[in-house]
Design a protein around this motif. Sequence first.
Motif, PDB file in Angstrom:
ATOM      1  N   ASP A 116     -42.401 -39.723  22.263  1.00  0.00           N
ATOM      2  CA  ASP A 116     -43.264 -39.442  21.117  1.00  0.00           C
ATOM      3  C   ASP A 116     -44.446 -40.399  21.220  1.00  0.00           C
ATOM      4  O   ASP A 116     -44.319 -41.596  20.949  1.00  0.00           O
ATOM      5  CB  ASP A 116     -42.507 -39.649  19.802  1.00  0.00           C
ATOM      6  CG  ASP A 116     -43.379 -39.399  18.583  1.00  0.00           C
ATOM      7  OD1 ASP A 116     -44.579 -39.119  18.750  1.00  0.00           O
ATOM      8  OD2 ASP A 116     -42.855 -39.497  17.450  1.00  0.00           O
ATOM      9  N   VAL A 117     -45.590 -39.876  21.631  1.00  0.00           N
ATOM     10  CA  VAL A 117     -46.743 -40.736  21.915  1.00  0.00           C
ATOM     11  C   VAL A 117     -47.284 -41.400  20.661  1.00  0.00           C
ATOM     12  O   VAL A 117     -48.056 -42.360  20.748  1.00  0.00           O
ATOM     13  CB  VAL A 117     -47.864 -39.936  22.613  1.00  0.00           C
ATOM     14  CG1 VAL A 117     -47.413 -39.443  23.976  1.00  0.00           C
ATOM     15  CG2 VAL A 117     -48.320 -38.767  21.756  1.00  0.00           C
ATOM     16  N   THR A 118     -46.893 -40.923  19.492  1.00  0.00           N
ATOM     17  CA  THR A 118     -47.370 -41.519  18.238  1.00  0.00           C
ATOM     18  C   THR A 118     -46.326 -42.427  17.590  1.00  0.00           C
ATOM     19  O   THR A 118     -46.543 -42.916  16.479  1.00  0.00           O
ATOM     20  CB  THR A 118     -47.771 -40.424  17.233  1.00  0.00           C
ATOM     21  OG1 THR A 118     -46.608 -39.675  16.855  1.00  0.00           O
ATOM     22  CG2 THR A 118     -48.801 -39.481  17.828  1.00  0.00           C
ATOM     23  N   SER A 119     -45.210 -42.636  18.265  1.00  0.00           N
ATOM     24  CA  SER A 119     -44.103 -43.352  17.620  1.00  0.00           C
ATOM     25  C   SER A 119     -44.396 -44.834  17.429  1.00  0.00           C
ATOM     26  O   SER A 119     -43.980 -45.433  16.441  1.00  0.00           O
ATOM     27  CB  SER A 119     -42.812 -43.183  18.425  1.00  0.00           C
ATOM     28  OG  SER A 119     -42.920 -43.818  19.693  1.00  0.00           O
ATOM     29  N   ILE A 120     -45.078 -45.450  18.367  1.00  0.00           N
ATOM     30  CA  ILE A 120     -45.253 -46.901  18.320  1.00  0.00           C
ATOM     31  C   ILE A 120     -46.412 -47.237  17.384  1.00  0.00           C
ATOM     32  O   ILE A 120     -47.583 -47.069  17.718  1.00  0.00           O
ATOM     33  CB  ILE A 120     -45.494 -47.487  19.715  1.00  0.00           C
ATOM     34  CG1 ILE A 120     -44.328 -47.133  20.647  1.00  0.00           C
ATOM     35  CG2 ILE A 120     -45.655 -49.007  19.634  1.00  0.00           C
ATOM     36  CD1 ILE A 120     -44.526 -47.565  22.081  1.00  0.00           C
ATOM     37  N   ALA A 133     -42.271 -32.604  12.578  1.00  0.00           N
ATOM     38  CA  ALA A 133     -41.678 -33.584  11.666  1.00  0.00           C
ATOM     39  C   ALA A 133     -40.930 -34.689  12.401  1.00  0.00           C
ATOM     40  O   ALA A 133     -40.243 -35.501  11.778  1.00  0.00           O
ATOM     41  CB  ALA A 133     -40.734 -32.885  10.694  1.00  0.00           C
ATOM     42  N   LYS A 134     -41.061 -34.704  13.743  1.00  0.00           N
ATOM     43  CA  LYS A 134     -40.429 -35.717  14.601  1.00  0.00           C
ATOM     44  C   LYS A 134     -38.905 -35.631  14.597  1.00  0.00           C
ATOM     45  O   LYS A 134     -38.205 -36.638  14.734  1.00  0.00           O
ATOM     46  CB  LYS A 134     -40.886 -37.132  14.222  1.00  0.00           C
ATOM     47  CG  LYS A 134     -42.385 -37.355  14.370  1.00  0.00           C
ATOM     48  CD  LYS A 134     -42.759 -38.782  14.004  1.00  0.00           C
ATOM     49  CE  LYS A 134     -44.262 -39.010  14.145  1.00  0.00           C
ATOM     50  NZ  LYS A 134     -44.704 -38.997  15.534  1.00  0.00           N
ATOM     51  N   LEU A 135     -38.381 -34.425  14.447  1.00  0.00           N
ATOM     52  CA  LEU A 135     -36.945 -34.181  14.506  1.00  0.00           C
ATOM     53  C   LEU A 135     -36.608 -33.362  15.736  1.00  0.00           C
ATOM     54  O   LEU A 135     -37.423 -32.561  16.216  1.00  0.00           O
ATOM     55  CB  LEU A 135     -36.475 -33.437  13.260  1.00  0.00           C
ATOM     56  CG  LEU A 135     -36.483 -34.225  11.959  1.00  0.00           C
ATOM     57  CD1 LEU A 135     -36.284 -33.292  10.773  1.00  0.00           C
ATOM     58  CD2 LEU A 135     -35.408 -35.307  11.964  1.00  0.00           C
ATOM     59  N   LEU A 136     -35.395 -33.548  16.248  1.00  0.00           N
ATOM     60  CA  LEU A 136     -34.872 -32.685  17.302  1.00  0.00           C
ATOM     61  C   LEU A 136     -34.257 -31.447  16.668  1.00  0.00           C
ATOM     62  O   LEU A 136     -33.855 -31.456  15.505  1.00  0.00           O
ATOM     63  CB  LEU A 136     -33.806 -33.428  18.103  1.00  0.00           C
ATOM     64  CG  LEU A 136     -34.277 -34.619  18.944  1.00  0.00           C
ATOM     65  CD1 LEU A 136     -33.074 -35.367  19.500  1.00  0.00           C
ATOM     66  CD2 LEU A 136     -35.196 -34.177  20.061  1.00  0.00           C
ATOM     67  N   SER A 137     -34.155 -30.379  17.458  1.00  0.00           N
ATOM     68  CA  SER A 137     -33.397 -29.231  16.984  1.00  0.00           C
ATOM     69  C   SER A 137     -31.947 -29.661  16.778  1.00  0.00           C
ATOM     70  O   SER A 137     -31.482 -30.649  17.368  1.00  0.00           O
ATOM     71  CB  SER A 137     -33.453 -28.095  18.008  1.00  0.00           C
ATOM     72  OG  SER A 137     -32.733 -28.437  19.175  1.00  0.00           O
ATOM     73  N   HIS A 147     -37.786 -43.862  13.062  1.00  0.00           N
ATOM     74  CA  HIS A 147     -38.129 -42.620  13.755  1.00  0.00           C
ATOM     75  C   HIS A 147     -37.097 -41.564  13.386  1.00  0.00           C
ATOM     76  O   HIS A 147     -35.893 -41.763  13.589  1.00  0.00           O
ATOM     77  CB  HIS A 147     -38.185 -42.787  15.272  1.00  0.00           C
ATOM     78  CG  HIS A 147     -38.842 -41.629  15.939  1.00  0.00           C
ATOM     79  ND1 HIS A 147     -38.186 -40.434  16.167  1.00  0.00           N
ATOM     80  CD2 HIS A 147     -40.112 -41.445  16.387  1.00  0.00           C
ATOM     81  CE1 HIS A 147     -39.027 -39.579  16.743  1.00  0.00           C
ATOM     82  NE2 HIS A 147     -40.196 -40.165  16.881  1.00  0.00           N
ATOM     83  N   PRO A 148     -37.529 -40.431  12.823  1.00  0.00           N
ATOM     84  CA  PRO A 148     -36.578 -39.429  12.328  1.00  0.00           C
ATOM     85  C   PRO A 148     -35.574 -38.944  13.372  1.00  0.00           C
ATOM     86  O   PRO A 148     -34.377 -38.837  13.072  1.00  0.00           O
ATOM     87  CB  PRO A 148     -37.482 -38.298  11.842  1.00  0.00           C
ATOM     88  CG  PRO A 148     -38.755 -38.974  11.458  1.00  0.00           C
ATOM     89  CD  PRO A 148     -38.922 -40.074  12.467  1.00  0.00           C
ATOM     90  N   ALA A 149     -36.020 -38.632  14.587  1.00  0.00           N
ATOM     91  CA  ALA A 149     -35.096 -38.091  15.588  1.00  0.00           C
ATOM     92  C   ALA A 149     -34.086 -39.135  16.038  1.00  0.00           C
ATOM     93  O   ALA A 149     -32.911 -38.818  16.280  1.00  0.00           O
ATOM     94  CB  ALA A 149     -35.867 -37.545  16.788  1.00  0.00           C
TER      95      ALA A 149
END
Length: 217
Positions: free
Chosen positions: A178-182, A12-16, A128-130
Amino acid sequence: MTRFEALTHSPAKLLSFGAAARVADHLRRGGLAVLPTETGYMIAADATNEPAVEKVFHAKERSLANPMHVAFGSLRMVHDFARLDEVAERLVRAFTPGPLTVVVPQSGRLPDRLVTLNGTVGVRVPDHPATLQVVDLLGRPVTATSLNRSGEESRPLDHDFLPELDWSGEEVVPVLEDVTSITQPLASTLVLVEAGAFRILRQGPVTLAQIEAAAQG
């Protein structure tokens, strides 16, 4: 020598919770981090901490006379540090999180140099969620400047390039890749809003037609 600490995000693109808290605490202590946005990676520092922000200028070889925009974690935080008129409010609500930066009056809670210009601040809420997670935990905005030397093009995360920047003796710099972020090929659209009117300062992913429609409500 600076060590770059690789962070891992969830599907989900979040950090712990623990990792997000560590990065926020690191920024709170004046450290730097590399975080993803939809238009590229940014070097983040607590925007209210002038010595920390100066380290970002130093890393980018950027003139101190050229203030940086700042990234917020929520609309609530935007209202704490910036003053939005009706038009600015509509634009921020319509296009953020996303590739829009709105230049508006600051509230007086930011330094009078480095991240503000003539009482204004560039407001950015990255998608970006994180990154939003970390900024929200910090409770203060961060510098929203691209991971590159001043005057050079923004780039995808390049692990060979990172050590080439001067990190001012930082022992550790957390890096979230995150290789999908951009998802946007251009820098954010930059809009100045004053007295209920707007002017585009930099063309970007959000078009003039979209801005005109949203500004009218």
